[in-house]
Design a protein around this motif. Structure first.
Motif, PDB file in Angstrom:
ATOM      1  N   THR A  26     106.034   2.656  58.440  1.00  0.00           N
ATOM      2  CA  THR A  26     106.637   3.758  57.686  1.00  0.00           C
ATOM      3  C   THR A  26     105.716   4.159  56.543  1.00  0.00           C
ATOM      4  N   ILE A  27     105.435   5.443  56.476  1.00  0.00           N
ATOM      5  CA  ILE A  27     104.634   5.993  55.385  1.00  0.00           C
ATOM      6  C   ILE A  27     105.566   6.724  54.424  1.00  0.00           C
ATOM      7  N   GLY A  28     105.543   6.303  53.171  1.00  0.00           N
ATOM      8  CA  GLY A  28     106.288   7.004  52.143  1.00  0.00           C
ATOM      9  C   GLY A  28     105.447   8.154  51.606  1.00  0.00           C
ATOM     10  N   VAL A  29     106.103   9.257  51.306  1.00  0.00           N
ATOM     11  CA  VAL A  29     105.393  10.456  50.835  1.00  0.00           C
ATOM     12  C   VAL A  29     106.070  10.956  49.560  1.00  0.00           C
ATOM     13  N   LEU A  30     105.304  11.007  48.477  1.00  0.00           N
ATOM     14  CA  LEU A  30     105.800  11.559  47.223  1.00  0.00           C
ATOM     15  C   LEU A  30     105.096  12.889  46.978  1.00  0.00           C
ATOM     16  N   LEU A  31     105.856  13.970  47.012  1.00  0.00           N
ATOM     17  CA  LEU A  31     105.303  15.307  46.779  1.00  0.00           C
ATOM     18  C   LEU A  31     105.811  15.848  45.451  1.00  0.00           C
ATOM     19  N   SER A  32     104.969  16.574  44.747  1.00  0.00           N
ATOM     20  CA  SER A  32     105.309  17.018  43.396  1.00  0.00           C
ATOM     21  C   SER A  32     106.407  18.069  43.357  1.00  0.00           C
ATOM     22  N   ASP A  33     106.471  18.933  44.375  1.00  0.00           N
ATOM     23  CA  ASP A  33     107.443  20.036  44.321  1.00  0.00           C
ATOM     24  C   ASP A  33     107.629  20.638  45.707  1.00  0.00           C
ATOM     25  N   THR A  34     108.666  20.238  46.411  1.00  0.00           N
ATOM     26  CA  THR A  34     108.885  20.747  47.774  1.00  0.00           C
ATOM     27  C   THR A  34     109.582  22.104  47.806  1.00  0.00           C
ATOM     28  N   PHE A  38     103.291  25.721  49.337  1.00  0.00           N
ATOM     29  CA  PHE A  38     102.068  24.945  49.565  1.00  0.00           C
ATOM     30  C   PHE A  38     102.424  23.525  49.994  1.00  0.00           C
ATOM     31  N   PHE A  39     103.361  22.916  49.283  1.00  0.00           N
ATOM     32  CA  PHE A  39     103.733  21.532  49.581  1.00  0.00           C
ATOM     33  C   PHE A  39     104.706  21.439  50.762  1.00  0.00           C
ATOM     34  N   VAL A  40     105.420  22.522  51.027  1.00  0.00           N
ATOM     35  CA  VAL A  40     106.230  22.574  52.251  1.00  0.00           C
ATOM     36  C   VAL A  40     105.304  22.499  53.470  1.00  0.00           C
ATOM     37  N   ASN A  41     104.209  23.263  53.416  1.00  0.00           N
ATOM     38  CA  ASN A  41     103.233  23.225  54.514  1.00  0.00           C
ATOM     39  C   ASN A  41     102.628  21.837  54.666  1.00  0.00           C
ATOM     40  N   MET A  42     102.338  21.206  53.538  1.00  0.00           N
ATOM     41  CA  MET A  42     101.787  19.851  53.574  1.00  0.00           C
ATOM     42  C   MET A  42     102.797  18.866  54.174  1.00  0.00           C
ATOM     43  N   GLN A  43     104.050  18.971  53.731  1.00  0.00           N
ATOM     44  CA  GLN A  43     105.104  18.086  54.245  1.00  0.00           C
ATOM     45  C   GLN A  43     105.287  18.252  55.747  1.00  0.00           C
ATOM     46  N   ASN A  44     105.351  19.497  56.192  1.00  0.00           N
ATOM     47  CA  ASN A  44     105.543  19.750  57.628  1.00  0.00           C
ATOM     48  C   ASN A  44     104.417  19.143  58.450  1.00  0.00           C
ATOM     49  N   ALA A  45     103.187  19.258  57.946  1.00  0.00           N
ATOM     50  CA  ALA A  45     102.035  18.718  58.667  1.00  0.00           C
ATOM     51  C   ALA A  45     102.067  17.191  58.683  1.00  0.00           C
ATOM     52  N   VAL A  55     104.761   7.272  63.925  1.00  0.00           N
ATOM     53  CA  VAL A  55     104.952   6.670  62.600  1.00  0.00           C
ATOM     54  C   VAL A  55     106.159   7.310  61.915  1.00  0.00           C
ATOM     55  N   ASN A  56     106.941   6.488  61.228  1.00  0.00           N
ATOM     56  CA  ASN A  56     108.073   7.000  60.463  1.00  0.00           C
ATOM     57  C   ASN A  56     107.599   7.510  59.102  1.00  0.00           C
ATOM     58  N   THR A  57     108.319   8.463  58.532  1.00  0.00           N
ATOM     59  CA  THR A  57     108.028   8.936  57.178  1.00  0.00           C
ATOM     60  C   THR A  57     109.303   9.007  56.350  1.00  0.00           C
ATOM     61  N   ILE A  58     109.144   8.768  55.069  1.00  0.00           N
ATOM     62  CA  ILE A  58     110.201   9.018  54.082  1.00  0.00           C
ATOM     63  C   ILE A  58     109.584   9.932  53.035  1.00  0.00           C
ATOM     64  N   VAL A  59     110.068  11.166  52.940  1.00  0.00           N
ATOM     65  CA  VAL A  59     109.496  12.157  52.026  1.00  0.00           C
ATOM     66  C   VAL A  59     110.447  12.371  50.850  1.00  0.00           C
ATOM     67  N   LEU A  60     109.932  12.226  49.633  1.00  0.00           N
ATOM     68  CA  LEU A  60     110.729  12.409  48.430  1.00  0.00           C
ATOM     69  C   LEU A  60     110.084  13.465  47.539  1.00  0.00           C
ATOM     70  N   ASP A  61     110.922  14.227  46.850  1.00  0.00           N
ATOM     71  CA  ASP A  61     110.488  15.364  46.034  1.00  0.00           C
ATOM     72  C   ASP A  61     110.467  14.983  44.557  1.00  0.00           C
ATOM     73  N   MET A  73     109.125   6.289  43.533  1.00  0.00           N
ATOM     74  CA  MET A  73     108.316   5.157  43.992  1.00  0.00           C
ATOM     75  C   MET A  73     109.172   3.894  44.080  1.00  0.00           C
ATOM     76  N   GLU A  74     110.062   3.708  43.150  1.00  0.00           N
ATOM     77  CA  GLU A  74     110.979   2.567  43.212  1.00  0.00           C
ATOM     78  C   GLU A  74     111.783   2.590  44.513  1.00  0.00           C
ATOM     79  N   ASP A  75     112.218   3.779  44.912  1.00  0.00           N
ATOM     80  CA  ASP A  75     112.976   3.923  46.160  1.00  0.00           C
ATOM     81  C   ASP A  75     112.117   3.580  47.374  1.00  0.00           C
ATOM     82  N   LEU A  76     110.841   4.001  47.359  1.00  0.00           N
ATOM     83  CA  LEU A  76     109.954   3.704  48.483  1.00  0.00           C
ATOM     84  C   LEU A  76     109.662   2.206  48.565  1.00  0.00           C
TER      85      LEU A  76
END
Length: 295
Positions: A26-34, A38-45, A55-61, A73-76
């Motif tokens: 599982t890859i955790g993903v922390l994005l600054s502003d979904t 710009f970051f929506v495109n990054m998240q989708n990719a 691979v699993n992902t957990i994406v947090l905004d 990060m504590e959640d991840l």
């Protein structure tokens, strides 16, 4: 027959266990502003590439809140992710966030924005200094090489904003006394805030010939302000090559934008995270090309 059946069961269990192990990466993903496209495109990719590779992902905004990065990060960490792809809200505050992951034994790759004061496995980003300089050089060229210009910067503390501002400054310095910067303000990547800033610039400095905006959201705000004030003569250059900006460039309401590749950054993040987890060596800095997009 019993021995054969037992062997089959052992093989099935072994294969199933291997598959399960793969599924549990599982890859955790922390994005600054979904809320930012710009970051929506990054998240989708990221999600698409991760799904492709099993691979699993957990994406947090982060919602543009540096304190939110800490709790995310504590959640991840609590979710026991294997790796974190991190796009910080604030590059200085990000050190504490990375140290949380490091203490938990979780490696981190920073994407688009760097981390100041803490070590990450790799940093994947556009050359923002070059992009800011390229945009400003074109802006100065379009106003005839002299006159008053302005700048609307991104969020304070974000490395991408700082680097694009550095590129702006370098281009202005090269232009010499022929170019005057009448205003440089923080727009927080926001269209509405940039619209208000641009309206004030037009009122205070009617001689302004052009403006560099550190992202396309703010450039569109500047376009709207100029349209509302009958100033079609102001040259506006953005950054990111979002579709709304590409449309504006095609229509002639924006002069240019800088093309980044957020989707490619996301894909490269996933691919390099897996390489690292598989014991491969990855580069400490991975550059993603930028280009000037004009009509």
């Amino acid at each position: 027959m019993k021995k054969i059946l037992s062997l089959v069961l052992v093989l099935m269990f072994a294969l199933g266990g291997a598959a399960l192990a793969e599924e549990q990466i599982t890859i955790g993903v922390l994005l600054s502003d979904t809320s930012n496209t710009f970051f929506v495109n990054m998240q989708n990719a990221i999600e698409a590439k991760a799904a492709e590779l099993g691979v699993n992902t957990i994406v947090l905004d982060g919602a543009n809140d540096a304190a939110k990065d800490v709790t995310n990060m504590e959640d991840l960490i609590a979710a026991e992710v294997d790796f974190v792809l991190y796009n910080p809200v604030d590059s200085d505050a990000a050190a504490t966030v990375v140290e949380q992951a490091t203490a938990a034994g979780i490696p981190v790759i920073s994407i688009d924005r760097s981390v100041n004061g803490a070590e990450v496995v790799s940093h994947i980003a556009s050359d923002n200094v070059y992009g800011g300089k390229l945009a400003t050089q074109y802006l100065i060229e379009q106003i005839g090489g002299s006159g008053a210009i302005a700048e609307i910067q991104g969020q304070a503390g974000a490395s991408a904003a700082n680097e694009r501002h550095q590129g702006f400054d370098e281009a202005v310095a090269e232009a010499g006394d022929a170019v005057t910067v009448v205003s440089s303000q923080i727009g927080d990547w926001d269209t509405t805030k940039a619209l208000s800033i641009m309206e004030n610039i037009l009122l205070a400095y009617p001689e302004v010939k052009g403006v560099f905006c550190a992202n396309d959201n703010m450039a569109i705000g500047a376009v709207q302000a100029c349209q509302q004030n009958g100033r079609a003569d102001v040259v506006i250059v953005g950054f990111d090559a979002e579709q709304i900006a590409l449309d504006a460039v095609a229509e002639g309401t924006m002069a240019a934008t800088i093309q980044q590749q957020p989707a490619l950054m996301g894909e490269m993040g996933v691919e390099n995270a897996l390489k690292y987890l598989n014991g491969e060596t990855i580069d400490a800095n991975i550059g993603v090309p930028v280009a000037l997009i004009t009509e």
